[in-house]
Motif scaffolding. Structure first.
Motif, short mmCIF file in Angstrom:
data_model
loop_
_atom_site.label_atom_id
_atom_site.label_comp_id
_atom_site.label_asym_id
_atom_site.label_seq_id
_atom_site.Cartn_x
_atom_site.Cartn_y
_atom_site.Cartn_z
N PRO A 7 0.81 -1.23 0.00
CA PRO A 7 0.00 0.00 0.00
C PRO A 7 0.84 1.27 0.00
N ALA B 211 2.55 5.61 -3.79
CA ALA B 211 3.00 6.97 -3.52
C ALA B 211 4.50 7.10 -3.78
N TYR C 84 0.20 1.96 -12.78
CA TYR C 84 -0.24 1.24 -11.60
C TYR C 84 -0.93 -0.05 -12.03
N THR D 235 -5.08 -3.28 1.19
CA THR D 235 -5.67 -2.14 1.88
C THR D 235 -5.49 -0.92 0.98
N PRO D 236 -6.22 0.17 1.23
CA PRO D 236 -6.13 1.32 0.34
C PRO D 236 -4.71 1.85 0.21
N SER D 237 -4.32 2.15 -1.02
CA SER D 237 -3.03 2.77 -1.29
C SER D 237 -3.30 4.16 -1.86
N ARG D 238 -2.70 5.16 -1.26
CA ARG D 238 -3.09 6.54 -1.58
C ARG D 238 -1.92 7.31 -2.20
N ILE D 239 -2.27 8.20 -3.13
CA ILE D 239 -1.29 9.13 -3.69
C ILE D 239 -1.81 10.54 -3.48
N ASP D 240 -0.91 11.49 -3.50
CA ASP D 240 -1.27 12.90 -3.39
C ASP D 240 -1.37 13.47 -4.81
N THR D 241 -2.57 13.80 -5.23
CA THR D 241 -2.74 14.28 -6.61
C THR D 241 -2.06 15.63 -6.84
#
Length: 266
Positions: free
Chosen positions: A167, A171, A185, A191-197
């Protein structure tokens, strides 16, 4: 080997084939535009809609989903067309040109196949491995630029392909790629994997998501047949169905090689 049901075209009978695992409804707008792999009503072999998977004695699938295997693509290669198609599409999404520097995150089957296809595209290919064991196997495939996180060099990466199940690495991929570069990708975390747009926009990065092999199956078969990519070194051993329960329970045969895949031959 294919056999036909009622109304099947005789040309398919007895042919060696592989098939798309994503079976769209064939009638919706997405299917009509060639995007059956994202059809809302799609069936997926062995996964969705109660369709039997490839380990069933017989699998019923529409002829439109089939791809003929040429003689140059043996059964083991044919079994690796589907994972190869995912890697083929990921490398397409990376938009690689000869001489570009590509970093692949994740040393599993898809990541290794991405390396093979990226090398075939003329890129300088690097891999972020999980540990010394996965790094050693990647090097056995002829890749010298294999790193662990603590040794990853600070190089400009024209493209980063995220093919792990971590996860955190999506990023990291966005952090590593050069401004104006491309991030693909294809890995999925549990579990959620998040990036900062904001990073995506301020670096003017193109991000590409890849769900399935569907649009890449034909290109993968062509690459295998031409010898441009050979996936067979990824196979640790060839087994029968009787051997499979032990493999699925985590027992690795003593004679198995270091590759990540097991080929089941009937």
């Amino acid at each position: 080997m294919s056999a036909g049901g009622a109304g099947a075209a005789p040309a398919w009978i007895g042919r060696r084939v592989t098939g798309d695992t994503m079976l769209g409804c064939g009638a919706c707008r997405r299917c009509e535009h060639g995007r059956q792999h994202v059809c809302e009503q799609r069936l997926e072999l062995g996964i969705r809609g109660g369709k039997a998977g490839a380990l069933a004695e017989k699998v019923a699938t529409p002829a439109r989903s089939l791809h003929r295997l040429p003689d140059a693509v043996d059964d083991a290669m044919g079994a690796l067309v589907e994972p190869g198609g995912n890697a083929f599409r990921a490398v397409q999404g990376a938009g690689l040109q000869p001489g570009d520097r590509c970093l692949v995150l994740g040393p599993g089957t898809i990541g290794l196949l991405c390396e093979l296809f990226a090398r075939a595209a003329g890129a300088e290919v690097h891999l972020l491995a999980r540990d010394a064991v996965s790094a050693a196997f990647a090097r056995s495939l002829g890749f010298d630029d294999v790193w662990t996180e603590e040794r990853l060099p600070a190089l400009p990466w024209d493209a980063v392909i995220e093919a792990s199940n971590s996860p955190l690495l999506p990023a990291r991929a966005l952090e590593l790629v050069e401004p104006g570069g491309r991030v693909v990708y294809i890995g999925l975390a549990g579990t959620p994997s998040r990036i900062d747009t904001r990073d995506l926009a301020l670096k003017d990065v193109t991000a590409v998501g890849v769900l399935s092999a569907s649009p890449g199956l034909a290109g993968t078969i062509d690459a295998y047949a031409a010898g441009v990519v050979d996936p067979r070194p990824l196979i640790a051993a060839t087994l029968t169905l009787d051997d499979l329960p032990a493999i699925l329970s985590g027992v690795r045969p003593p004679a198995a090689g270091p590759g990540p895949k097991f080929h089941v031959a009937l």
